[in-house]
Design a protein around this motif. Structure first.
Motif, PDB file in Angstrom:
ATOM      1  N   SER A 131       0.820  -1.209   0.000  1.00 47.95           N
ATOM      2  CA  SER A 131       0.000   0.000   0.000  1.00 47.95           C
ATOM      3  C   SER A 131       0.859   1.267   0.000  1.00 47.95           C
ATOM      4  N   GLU A 178       0.500  -9.933  -8.096  1.00 49.55           N
ATOM      5  CA  GLU A 178      -0.678  -9.544  -8.884  1.00 49.55           C
ATOM      6  C   GLU A 178      -1.957 -10.148  -8.318  1.00 49.55           C
ATOM      7  N   GLN A 222      -2.831 -10.445  -5.371  1.00 47.10           N
ATOM      8  CA  GLN A 222      -3.260  -9.838  -4.118  1.00 47.10           C
ATOM      9  C   GLN A 222      -4.425  -8.868  -4.295  1.00 47.10           C
ATOM     10  N   SER A 223      -4.675  -8.439  -5.529  1.00 45.54           N
ATOM     11  CA  SER A 223      -5.804  -7.545  -5.775  1.00 45.54           C
ATOM     12  C   SER A 223      -6.233  -7.635  -7.228  1.00 45.54           C
ATOM     13  N   SER A 224      -7.522  -7.584  -7.453  1.00 44.98           N
ATOM     14  CA  SER A 224      -8.026  -7.609  -8.829  1.00 44.98           C
ATOM     15  C   SER A 224      -7.719  -6.311  -9.561  1.00 44.98           C
ATOM     16  N   ASP A 225      -7.322  -5.285  -8.807  1.00 44.27           N
ATOM     17  CA  ASP A 225      -6.994  -3.999  -9.424  1.00 44.27           C
ATOM     18  C   ASP A 225      -5.539  -3.926  -9.901  1.00 44.27           C
ATOM     19  N   TYR A 226      -4.723  -4.903  -9.522  1.00 43.07           N
ATOM     20  CA  TYR A 226      -3.316  -4.894  -9.912  1.00 43.07           C
ATOM     21  C   TYR A 226      -3.160  -5.415 -11.338  1.00 43.07           C
ATOM     22  N   MET A 257      -0.011  -1.025  -8.929  1.00 40.26           N
ATOM     23  CA  MET A 257      -1.073  -1.038  -7.937  1.00 40.26           C
ATOM     24  C   MET A 257      -2.124   0.035  -8.201  1.00 40.26           C
ATOM     25  N   ASN A 258      -1.823   0.944  -9.118  1.00 37.14           N
ATOM     26  CA  ASN A 258      -2.763   1.996  -9.496  1.00 37.14           C
ATOM     27  C   ASN A 258      -2.425   2.432 -10.919  1.00 37.14           C
TER      28      ASN A 258
END
Length: 394
Positions: free
Chosen positions: A101, A118, A120-124, A303-304
Protein backbone atom coordinates in the motif's frame (compact mmCIF):
# COMPACT_ATOMS: atom_id res chain seq x y z
CA UNK A 1 -11.82 59.34 -30.44
CA UNK A 2 -9.46 60.34 -27.65
CA UNK A 3 -5.71 59.53 -27.62
CA UNK A 4 -6.34 57.38 -24.53
CA UNK A 5 -8.77 55.17 -26.49
CA UNK A 6 -6.17 54.58 -29.22
CA UNK A 7 -3.64 53.56 -26.58
CA UNK A 8 -6.06 51.07 -25.05
CA UNK A 9 -6.93 49.59 -28.46
CA UNK A 10 -3.25 49.23 -29.36
CA UNK A 11 -2.56 47.45 -26.09
CA UNK A 12 -5.51 45.11 -26.63
CA UNK A 13 -4.30 44.30 -30.17
CA UNK A 14 -0.82 43.52 -28.93
CA UNK A 15 -2.27 41.17 -26.31
CA UNK A 16 -4.31 39.34 -28.94
CA UNK A 17 -1.29 38.98 -31.23
CA UNK A 18 0.84 37.73 -28.34
CA UNK A 19 -1.82 35.19 -27.41
CA UNK A 20 -2.01 33.92 -30.99
CA UNK A 21 1.79 33.61 -31.12
CA UNK A 22 1.84 31.59 -27.91
CA UNK A 23 -0.79 29.21 -29.27
CA UNK A 24 1.19 28.79 -32.50
CA UNK A 25 4.37 28.06 -30.51
CA UNK A 26 2.51 25.50 -28.45
CA UNK A 27 1.15 23.74 -31.56
CA UNK A 28 4.59 23.71 -33.18
CA UNK A 29 6.07 22.23 -30.02
CA UNK A 30 3.56 19.40 -30.03
CA UNK A 31 4.14 18.67 -33.73
CA UNK A 32 7.92 18.71 -33.30
CA UNK A 33 7.72 16.45 -30.27
CA UNK A 34 5.41 13.95 -31.88
CA UNK A 35 6.76 13.73 -35.40
CA UNK A 36 10.22 15.30 -35.56
CA UNK A 37 11.76 15.07 -32.08
CA UNK A 38 10.01 12.12 -30.39
CA UNK A 39 12.65 11.87 -27.64
CA UNK A 40 12.53 15.55 -26.71
CA UNK A 41 10.94 16.76 -23.48
CA UNK A 42 7.82 18.47 -24.88
CA UNK A 43 7.47 20.64 -21.80
CA UNK A 44 10.77 22.37 -22.62
CA UNK A 45 9.31 23.43 -26.00
CA UNK A 46 5.83 24.38 -24.90
CA UNK A 47 5.64 27.63 -22.88
CA UNK A 48 2.01 26.95 -21.98
CA UNK A 49 2.78 23.61 -20.36
CA UNK A 50 3.76 23.22 -16.72
CA UNK A 51 6.90 21.50 -15.53
CA UNK A 52 5.23 19.28 -12.95
CA UNK A 53 5.69 15.53 -13.08
CA UNK A 54 3.79 12.65 -11.54
CA UNK A 55 5.56 11.15 -8.53
CA UNK A 56 5.62 7.34 -8.64
CA UNK A 57 7.12 5.07 -5.98
CA UNK A 58 8.10 1.43 -6.41
CA UNK A 59 9.84 -1.45 -4.67
CA UNK A 60 12.17 -3.43 -6.93
CA UNK A 61 14.69 -6.25 -6.83
CA UNK A 62 18.17 -4.92 -6.04
CA UNK A 63 19.60 -6.07 -9.39
CA UNK A 64 17.42 -3.39 -11.06
CA UNK A 65 18.60 -0.55 -8.80
CA UNK A 66 21.37 0.43 -11.24
CA UNK A 67 18.86 0.66 -14.06
CA UNK A 68 16.59 3.03 -12.17
CA UNK A 69 19.60 5.08 -11.01
CA UNK A 70 20.84 5.55 -14.56
CA UNK A 71 20.71 9.29 -15.37
CA UNK A 72 19.50 8.45 -18.88
CA UNK A 73 16.61 6.43 -17.45
CA UNK A 74 15.82 9.30 -15.10
CA UNK A 75 15.88 11.74 -18.01
CA UNK A 76 13.58 9.60 -20.13
CA UNK A 77 11.06 9.21 -17.34
CA UNK A 78 11.10 12.99 -16.88
CA UNK A 79 10.41 13.44 -20.58
CA UNK A 80 7.46 11.11 -20.20
CA UNK A 81 6.18 13.06 -17.21
CA UNK A 82 7.21 10.86 -14.27
CA UNK A 83 9.57 10.93 -11.32
CA UNK A 84 10.10 7.32 -10.28
CA UNK A 85 11.39 6.71 -6.75
CA UNK A 86 12.42 3.15 -5.84
CA UNK A 87 13.58 1.20 -2.82
CA UNK A 88 15.01 -2.29 -3.04
CA UNK A 89 14.05 -5.63 -1.49
CA UNK A 90 14.44 -9.32 -2.20
CA UNK A 91 11.76 -10.71 -4.51
CA UNK A 92 10.30 -13.02 -1.90
CA UNK A 93 10.17 -10.12 0.54
CA UNK A 94 8.25 -8.14 -2.06
CA UNK A 95 5.78 -10.96 -2.63
CA UNK A 96 5.32 -12.02 0.99
CA UNK A 97 6.31 -9.31 3.45
CA UNK A 98 6.20 -5.85 1.89
CA UNK A 99 3.33 -3.46 2.62
CA UNK A 100 2.45 -2.74 -0.99
CA UNK A 101 0.00 0.00 0.00
CA UNK A 102 3.05 2.27 0.32
CA UNK A 103 3.93 1.91 -3.36
CA UNK A 104 2.52 2.51 -6.83
CA UNK A 105 4.29 -0.48 -8.36
CA UNK A 106 6.34 -3.51 -7.39
CA UNK A 107 8.94 -5.26 -9.54
CA UNK A 108 10.07 -8.70 -8.34
CA UNK A 109 12.58 -10.64 -10.39
CA UNK A 110 10.58 -13.67 -11.46
CA UNK A 111 7.29 -14.59 -13.06
CA UNK A 112 6.00 -16.60 -10.07
CA UNK A 113 6.75 -13.77 -7.61
CA UNK A 114 5.13 -11.26 -9.96
CA UNK A 115 2.04 -13.45 -10.24
CA UNK A 116 1.93 -13.74 -6.44
CA UNK A 117 1.88 -9.96 -6.11
CA UNK A 118 -0.68 -9.54 -8.88
CA UNK A 119 -3.04 -12.03 -7.22
CA UNK A 120 -3.26 -9.84 -4.12
CA UNK A 121 -5.80 -7.54 -5.77
CA UNK A 122 -8.03 -7.61 -8.83
CA UNK A 123 -6.99 -4.00 -9.42
CA UNK A 124 -3.32 -4.89 -9.91
CA UNK A 125 -1.96 -5.29 -13.45
CA UNK A 126 1.35 -6.88 -14.49
CA UNK A 127 3.72 -6.10 -17.34
CA UNK A 128 6.89 -7.99 -18.29
CA UNK A 129 9.29 -5.46 -19.85
CA UNK A 130 12.47 -7.57 -19.75
CA UNK A 131 14.00 -10.83 -18.55
CA UNK A 132 17.32 -12.48 -17.81
CA UNK A 133 18.44 -16.12 -17.84
CA UNK A 134 20.40 -17.40 -14.88
CA UNK A 135 24.11 -18.15 -15.09
CA UNK A 136 27.17 -18.69 -12.92
CA UNK A 137 29.86 -16.03 -12.58
CA UNK A 138 33.23 -17.72 -12.13
CA UNK A 139 36.91 -17.55 -13.11
CA UNK A 140 39.08 -19.09 -15.80
CA UNK A 141 40.95 -21.52 -13.44
CA UNK A 142 37.60 -22.86 -12.19
CA UNK A 143 36.43 -23.35 -15.77
CA UNK A 144 39.60 -25.31 -16.57
CA UNK A 145 38.98 -27.59 -13.58
CA UNK A 146 35.36 -28.18 -14.57
CA UNK A 147 36.33 -28.86 -18.18
CA UNK A 148 38.77 -31.50 -17.00
CA UNK A 149 35.92 -33.06 -14.99
CA UNK A 150 33.76 -33.11 -18.12
CA UNK A 151 31.28 -30.59 -16.69
CA UNK A 152 31.85 -27.59 -19.00
CA UNK A 153 31.54 -27.62 -22.77
CA UNK A 154 31.79 -24.95 -25.43
CA UNK A 155 28.62 -24.38 -27.46
CA UNK A 156 28.47 -21.64 -30.13
CA UNK A 157 30.96 -19.53 -28.25
CA UNK A 158 29.31 -20.12 -24.88
CA UNK A 159 30.81 -21.93 -21.93
CA UNK A 160 28.02 -24.22 -20.68
CA UNK A 161 27.87 -25.95 -17.30
CA UNK A 162 26.23 -29.39 -17.08
CA UNK A 163 24.15 -28.80 -13.96
CA UNK A 164 23.17 -32.45 -13.48
CA UNK A 165 26.82 -33.52 -13.53
CA UNK A 166 27.78 -30.66 -11.27
CA UNK A 167 25.21 -31.70 -8.64
CA UNK A 168 26.88 -35.11 -8.43
CA UNK A 169 30.25 -33.49 -7.82
CA UNK A 170 28.82 -31.02 -5.31
CA UNK A 171 27.17 -33.76 -3.23
CA UNK A 172 30.38 -35.82 -2.99
CA UNK A 173 31.99 -33.47 -0.43
CA UNK A 174 34.81 -32.85 -2.90
CA UNK A 175 37.05 -29.88 -2.15
CA UNK A 176 38.57 -27.68 -4.81
CA UNK A 177 42.08 -28.69 -3.78
CA UNK A 178 41.17 -32.29 -4.60
CA UNK A 179 40.65 -31.35 -8.25
CA UNK A 180 44.02 -29.86 -9.14
CA UNK A 181 46.50 -27.12 -8.47
CA UNK A 182 44.60 -24.31 -10.20
CA UNK A 183 42.60 -23.55 -7.04
CA UNK A 184 44.08 -25.30 -3.97
CA UNK A 185 41.25 -24.19 -1.69
CA UNK A 186 39.80 -26.23 1.18
CA UNK A 187 36.32 -25.00 0.21
CA UNK A 188 33.86 -27.64 -0.88
CA UNK A 189 32.75 -27.46 -4.50
CA UNK A 190 29.58 -25.41 -4.44
CA UNK A 191 27.77 -22.53 -6.13
CA UNK A 192 27.23 -19.54 -3.85
CA UNK A 193 23.76 -18.04 -3.77
CA UNK A 194 21.72 -15.51 -1.89
CA UNK A 195 19.50 -16.45 1.06
CA UNK A 196 16.78 -18.66 -0.35
CA UNK A 197 14.35 -17.37 2.27
CA UNK A 198 14.40 -13.85 0.87
CA UNK A 199 15.93 -13.68 -2.59
CA UNK A 200 14.81 -14.64 -6.07
CA UNK A 201 18.20 -15.60 -7.54
CA UNK A 202 18.50 -18.41 -4.96
CA UNK A 203 14.94 -19.46 -5.77
CA UNK A 204 15.92 -19.64 -9.44
CA UNK A 205 18.77 -22.02 -8.53
CA UNK A 206 16.33 -24.09 -6.51
CA UNK A 207 14.05 -24.22 -9.57
CA UNK A 208 16.92 -25.56 -11.69
CA UNK A 209 17.73 -28.19 -9.04
CA UNK A 210 14.06 -29.12 -8.82
CA UNK A 211 14.01 -29.80 -12.55
CA UNK A 212 17.29 -31.76 -12.49
CA UNK A 213 16.26 -34.02 -9.63
CA UNK A 214 12.68 -34.65 -10.78
CA UNK A 215 13.78 -35.19 -14.38
CA UNK A 216 16.23 -37.89 -13.31
CA UNK A 217 13.78 -39.38 -10.81
CA UNK A 218 10.15 -38.44 -11.64
CA UNK A 219 8.92 -40.03 -8.41
CA UNK A 220 10.54 -37.19 -6.46
CA UNK A 221 7.92 -34.81 -7.80
CA UNK A 222 5.39 -36.45 -5.49
CA UNK A 223 7.81 -37.11 -2.63
CA UNK A 224 8.40 -33.66 -1.23
CA UNK A 225 10.28 -34.80 1.87
CA UNK A 226 12.92 -36.68 -0.14
CA UNK A 227 13.18 -33.87 -2.67
CA UNK A 228 13.81 -31.34 0.11
CA UNK A 229 16.40 -33.66 1.67
CA UNK A 230 18.36 -33.81 -1.58
CA UNK A 231 18.14 -30.08 -2.37
CA UNK A 232 18.82 -28.67 1.11
CA UNK A 233 22.64 -29.21 1.16
CA UNK A 234 23.03 -26.88 -1.82
CA UNK A 235 21.85 -23.97 0.34
CA UNK A 236 22.17 -24.70 4.05
CA UNK A 237 25.93 -25.16 4.14
CA UNK A 238 26.94 -21.81 2.68
CA UNK A 239 27.25 -19.83 5.91
CA UNK A 240 26.32 -16.16 5.61
CA UNK A 241 24.14 -15.45 2.60
CA UNK A 242 22.98 -12.01 1.49
CA UNK A 243 19.29 -11.29 1.15
CA UNK A 244 19.52 -9.88 -2.37
CA UNK A 245 21.57 -10.60 -5.48
CA UNK A 246 23.65 -7.42 -5.42
CA UNK A 247 25.75 -8.72 -2.50
CA UNK A 248 27.24 -11.96 -3.89
CA UNK A 249 27.98 -10.38 -7.27
CA UNK A 250 29.74 -7.47 -5.56
CA UNK A 251 31.86 -9.99 -3.61
CA UNK A 252 32.66 -11.80 -6.85
CA UNK A 253 33.91 -8.58 -8.45
CA UNK A 254 35.76 -7.14 -5.47
CA UNK A 255 37.08 -10.13 -3.51
CA UNK A 256 37.98 -12.52 -6.29
CA UNK A 257 38.15 -16.27 -6.64
CA UNK A 258 39.23 -17.01 -3.09
CA UNK A 259 36.01 -15.58 -1.66
CA UNK A 260 33.55 -16.40 -4.44
CA UNK A 261 34.73 -19.08 -6.90
CA UNK A 262 31.23 -19.71 -8.34
CA UNK A 263 28.24 -17.39 -7.86
CA UNK A 264 24.67 -17.76 -9.14
CA UNK A 265 23.83 -14.53 -11.00
CA UNK A 266 21.48 -13.05 -13.51
CA UNK A 267 23.01 -12.82 -16.97
CA UNK A 268 22.04 -9.13 -16.88
CA UNK A 269 24.35 -8.48 -13.93
CA UNK A 270 27.37 -9.82 -15.82
CA UNK A 271 26.54 -8.19 -19.16
CA UNK A 272 25.68 -4.90 -17.50
CA UNK A 273 29.04 -4.84 -15.73
CA UNK A 274 30.84 -5.67 -18.99
CA UNK A 275 29.22 -2.65 -20.64
CA UNK A 276 29.98 -0.34 -17.72
CA UNK A 277 32.54 2.40 -18.53
CA UNK A 278 34.55 1.34 -15.47
CA UNK A 279 33.94 -2.39 -15.76
CA UNK A 280 35.76 -4.61 -13.27
CA UNK A 281 35.41 -7.67 -15.54
CA UNK A 282 38.52 -8.81 -17.37
CA UNK A 283 39.64 -11.94 -19.23
CA UNK A 284 39.86 -13.92 -15.99
CA UNK A 285 36.13 -13.56 -15.35
CA UNK A 286 33.78 -16.01 -17.04
CA UNK A 287 30.01 -16.27 -17.28
CA UNK A 288 28.94 -19.89 -17.45
CA UNK A 289 25.57 -20.56 -19.04
CA UNK A 290 23.58 -23.41 -17.58
CA UNK A 291 22.13 -26.62 -18.96
CA UNK A 292 19.36 -26.47 -17.91
CA UNK A 293 18.64 -22.85 -17.08
CA UNK A 294 15.56 -20.83 -16.19
CA UNK A 295 14.48 -17.36 -17.21
CA UNK A 296 13.93 -14.69 -14.58
CA UNK A 297 11.08 -12.60 -15.94
CA UNK A 298 11.23 -9.17 -14.36
CA UNK A 299 7.61 -8.19 -13.91
CA UNK A 300 6.18 -4.80 -13.00
CA UNK A 301 2.90 -4.89 -11.07
CA UNK A 302 1.00 -1.61 -11.04
CA UNK A 303 -1.07 -1.04 -7.94
CA UNK A 304 -2.76 2.00 -9.50
CA UNK A 305 -2.93 3.87 -12.79
CA UNK A 306 0.43 5.60 -12.39
CA UNK A 307 2.23 2.39 -11.45
CA UNK A 308 0.65 0.51 -14.35
CA UNK A 309 1.73 3.28 -16.71
CA UNK A 310 5.35 2.90 -15.58
CA UNK A 311 5.12 -0.80 -16.43
CA UNK A 312 3.61 -0.03 -19.83
CA UNK A 313 6.29 2.54 -20.64
CA UNK A 314 9.08 0.15 -19.66
CA UNK A 315 7.55 -2.44 -21.99
CA UNK A 316 6.65 -0.27 -24.97
CA UNK A 317 8.92 2.77 -25.01
CA UNK A 318 11.82 2.08 -27.40
CA UNK A 319 14.27 4.29 -25.51
CA UNK A 320 13.59 2.63 -22.16
CA UNK A 321 13.88 -0.78 -23.83
CA UNK A 322 17.29 0.19 -25.22
CA UNK A 323 18.40 1.45 -21.82
CA UNK A 324 17.33 -1.85 -20.27
CA UNK A 325 19.48 -3.67 -22.82
CA UNK A 326 22.43 -1.45 -21.91
CA UNK A 327 22.05 -2.76 -18.38
CA UNK A 328 22.21 -6.33 -19.66
CA UNK A 329 18.49 -7.13 -19.54
CA UNK A 330 16.82 -8.81 -22.48
CA UNK A 331 13.95 -6.47 -23.43
CA UNK A 332 10.72 -7.65 -25.02
CA UNK A 333 12.08 -6.20 -28.29
CA UNK A 334 14.83 -8.73 -29.09
CA UNK A 335 16.20 -6.65 -31.98
CA UNK A 336 17.12 -3.86 -29.58
CA UNK A 337 19.05 -6.30 -27.41
CA UNK A 338 21.00 -7.66 -30.40
CA UNK A 339 21.88 -4.16 -31.58
CA UNK A 340 23.16 -3.09 -28.16
CA UNK A 341 25.22 -6.27 -27.70
CA UNK A 342 26.75 -5.90 -31.16
CA UNK A 343 27.63 -2.29 -30.41
CA UNK A 344 29.66 -3.46 -27.39
CA UNK A 345 31.23 -6.46 -29.13
CA UNK A 346 29.34 -8.96 -26.96
CA UNK A 347 27.85 -12.18 -28.30
CA UNK A 348 25.46 -13.66 -25.74
CA UNK A 349 23.33 -16.54 -27.05
CA UNK A 350 20.14 -15.73 -28.91
CA UNK A 351 18.17 -18.83 -27.86
CA UNK A 352 18.14 -21.18 -24.89
CA UNK A 353 17.28 -24.69 -26.00
CA UNK A 354 17.95 -25.91 -22.45
CA UNK A 355 15.60 -23.42 -20.77
CA UNK A 356 13.01 -25.13 -18.56
CA UNK A 357 9.80 -23.95 -16.90
CA UNK A 358 9.72 -22.75 -13.33
CA UNK A 359 7.62 -24.60 -10.76
CA UNK A 360 4.39 -22.89 -9.80
CA UNK A 361 4.68 -20.24 -7.12
CA UNK A 362 2.92 -22.46 -4.59
CA UNK A 363 5.25 -25.41 -5.31
CA UNK A 364 8.29 -23.16 -5.18
CA UNK A 365 7.08 -21.55 -1.97
CA UNK A 366 6.63 -24.94 -0.33
CA UNK A 367 10.18 -25.98 -1.25
CA UNK A 368 11.65 -22.67 -0.10
CA UNK A 369 9.87 -22.94 3.25
CA UNK A 370 11.08 -26.48 3.87
CA UNK A 371 14.66 -25.88 2.70
CA UNK A 372 14.73 -22.67 4.74
CA UNK A 373 14.16 -24.64 7.94
CA UNK A 374 17.69 -26.02 7.64
CA UNK A 375 19.30 -22.60 8.02
CA UNK A 376 20.82 -22.15 11.47
CA UNK A 377 20.46 -18.36 11.58
CA UNK A 378 17.51 -16.03 10.94
CA UNK A 379 17.42 -14.18 7.62
CA UNK A 380 19.90 -11.32 7.66
CA UNK A 381 19.24 -7.98 6.09
CA UNK A 382 21.22 -6.95 3.05
CA UNK A 383 22.71 -3.44 2.90
CA UNK A 384 20.39 -2.80 -0.04
CA UNK A 385 17.35 -3.39 2.15
CA UNK A 386 18.45 -2.54 5.70
CA UNK A 387 18.54 1.17 4.89
CA UNK A 388 16.59 1.41 1.64
CA UNK A 389 18.16 3.75 -0.82
CA UNK A 390 15.71 5.95 -2.64
CA UNK A 391 16.33 6.53 -6.31
CA UNK A 392 14.72 9.68 -7.57
CA UNK A 393 14.36 10.50 -11.23
CA UNK A 394 14.43 14.22 -10.93
Amino acid sequence: MSPGSNTKNNGRSKSVVLGVLLVVVAVVAVVLGRFVLPNTDLRSLNPLAGFSTTQVSGVVGSEKAGFFRDPDVEKRFRQLGYEVNVTTAGSREIAEQTDLSQYDFASPSSGPATEKVERQSSDYTASYPFYSPMGVATFEPIVEILKREGLVREDNGMQVLDVAGFTELATSNTRWRDLGSEFPSPRTVQISTTDIRTSNSAAMYLSILYWVFTNENPELASNNDELVRQITPFFAGQGYTASSSAGPFADYLSQGMGAAPMVMVYEAQFLGEQMSPNSRIDDSHVLLYLDPTVQANHGVVGMNEAGSEVGRLLTEDAELQELAARHGFRPSNSEIFSEVMSEHGLTPPVDYVASVDLPSYDQLELLITEVGKAYTTPPRDDPETTTPETTETN
